[in-house]
Scaffold this active site. Structure first.
Site, PDB file in Angstrom:
ATOM      1  N   GLY A 119       0.829  -1.196   0.000  1.00  0.00           N
ATOM      2  CA  GLY A 119       0.000   0.000   0.000  1.00  0.00           C
ATOM      3  C   GLY A 119       0.863   1.245   0.000  1.00  0.00           C
ATOM      4  O   GLY A 119       2.086   1.179  -0.111  1.00  0.00           O
ATOM      5  N   ASP A 150     -12.007   8.442   5.560  1.00  0.00           N
ATOM      6  CA  ASP A 150     -11.417   7.875   4.353  1.00  0.00           C
ATOM      7  C   ASP A 150     -12.259   6.700   3.872  1.00  0.00           C
ATOM      8  O   ASP A 150     -11.743   5.666   3.471  1.00  0.00           O
ATOM      9  CB  ASP A 150      -9.976   7.426   4.630  1.00  0.00           C
ATOM     10  CG  ASP A 150      -9.210   7.095   3.349  1.00  0.00           C
ATOM     11  OD1 ASP A 150      -9.635   7.555   2.275  1.00  0.00           O
ATOM     12  OD2 ASP A 150      -8.208   6.377   3.432  1.00  0.00           O
TER      13      ASP A 150
END
Length: 375
Positions: free
Chosen positions: A67, A178
């Site tokens: 990520g 988020d």
């Protein structure tokens, strides 16, 4: 080849009494006071609360994914497969800063317990790198899951799952910040659960950024940004209302398999469209029945350009499961081992005697003489 072992981080803290009180459901009313007190003590003293301990964690296999801020590995602890996110932090000062920040956030995360929220297992060091541990999800995120499912998969149930998780966060005064489809995982029993609290915010002005966020563009993903977040002069931060806006786009992606504004190649073009009042076109997956008509109407008010006109999560659930849409949540069943979570720890501590109000006051503000046995 020898399997590398993780060693558990156990920060020394003089505030363990406060931390244990937070694990007692009997103190639900005063938990906010205890929590704020513990945060103040932690900041003032430089000491931080203990993370929930796990022993014997091992990394297995090869790296699974990478990520923006860390690498994902499979891990094994007491026979259960877990997800281990190894942070890309190598300098000592960065590790210390990350641990200092996350120790506070772990205190929040460990109090969260909901079937539509990914639980937190622990924090570890591996070769000088910070690791975050949570349950492993073979089904991956909801985008990958639906890509491999038949067209008649019950997507409405997954949408209700996400709404229930969001409602729980908001009831705890936490803004996710988020929310997007790749941050929604699917459990082994095919229930959607929210993960990666990239910009989780405590609404009483104590803002805590989770160090494991995969977010971009000021700690979020532009395609899920509410219009007010594109107006820097307003100096608005993420809010319950911006979470609701993002939730509508998560629903759109669940229904269509497409990210919002999938025809646009860059975030700047998305920003101009959003500020101009543009929203995704109605897909065929949200047409054809009265229930789907009502669902599209619900999404339309969730991504309203005016934050104050967006509904609360409780209203969204009321509409989803009510006669307008008749959606149902995924049947609840345990997807992970509660012996690893704070829920299990609280179940054990609930058997102990409870301190009096005066003892709580001494713990929070006085000489700290109480140690859990002088009731």
């Amino acid at each position: 080849m020898q399997v590398p072992h993780f060693s558990f981080i156990l920060p020394v803290s003089s505030h363990s009494d406060h931390e244990q009180l937070l694990d007692l459901d009997a103190f639900l009313v005063v938990k906010p006071l205890i929590f704020r007190s513990l945060l103040r003590l932690s900041r003032g003293s430089g000491l931080h609360p203990q993370c929930f301990p796990l022993l014997g964690l091992e990394k297995i296999g090869q790296q699974v994914a990478a990520g923006g801020s860390g690498d994902i590995w499979k891990g094994l602890v007491q026979g259960q497969i877990v997800s281990v996110k190894v942070m890309r932090i190598f300098q000592d000062k960065d590790i210390k800063a990350a641990l200092k920040e996350f120790s506070r956030e772990a205190l929040i995360w460990r109090q969260l317990c909901h079937p539509n929220l990914l639980p937190f297992f622990g924090v570890y060091y591996l070769d000088g790198r910070l690791c975050l541990v949570s349950p492993w999800m073979d089904n991956g995120n909801i985008v990958d899951f639906l890509r491999n499912e038949p067209p008649n998969t019950n997507r409405l149930s997954l949408i209700v799952d996400v709404a229930l998780g969001l409602q729980y966060l908001h009831e705890q005064n936490i803004v996710h910040g988020d929310l997007k489809a790749i941050n929604v995982l699917v459990t082994p029993l095919r229930r959607a659960c929210i993960a990666d609290f990239g910009l989780s915010t405590i609404v009483n002005a104590m803002t805590l950024q989770f160090t494991h966020s995969t977010a971009d563009m000021q700690g979020g993903t532009a395609r899920y940004f509410a219009p007010e977040l594109f107006r820097p002069k307003n100096k608005l931060s993420k809010s319950f209302e911006s979470d609701v806006y993002a939730f509508a786009y998560v629903c759109y992606e669940i229904l269509t398999g497409d990210v919002p504004f999938h025809d646009e190649k860059n975030d700047m073009a998305v920003m101009f469209q959003v500020l101009a009042g543009e929203r995704p076109a109605r897909p065929s997956a949200c047409s054809g029945t009265k229930e789907l008509d009502n669902l599209w109407e619900l999404l339309s008010i969730c991504w309203d350009g005016e934050a104050e006109l967006r509904p609360k999560a409780s209203y969204i659930i009321e509409q989803l499961i009510g006669p307008a849409i008749w959606a149902t949540a995924t049947t609840f069943a345990a997807d992970w081992d509660d012996t690893f979570t704070s829920k299990f720890r609280r179940s054990l501590q609930a058997q102990s005697l409870l301190p009096s109000v005066s003892q709580i006051e001494r713990m929070l503000f006085g000489d700290g003489s109480f140690r859990g046995h002088d009731c």
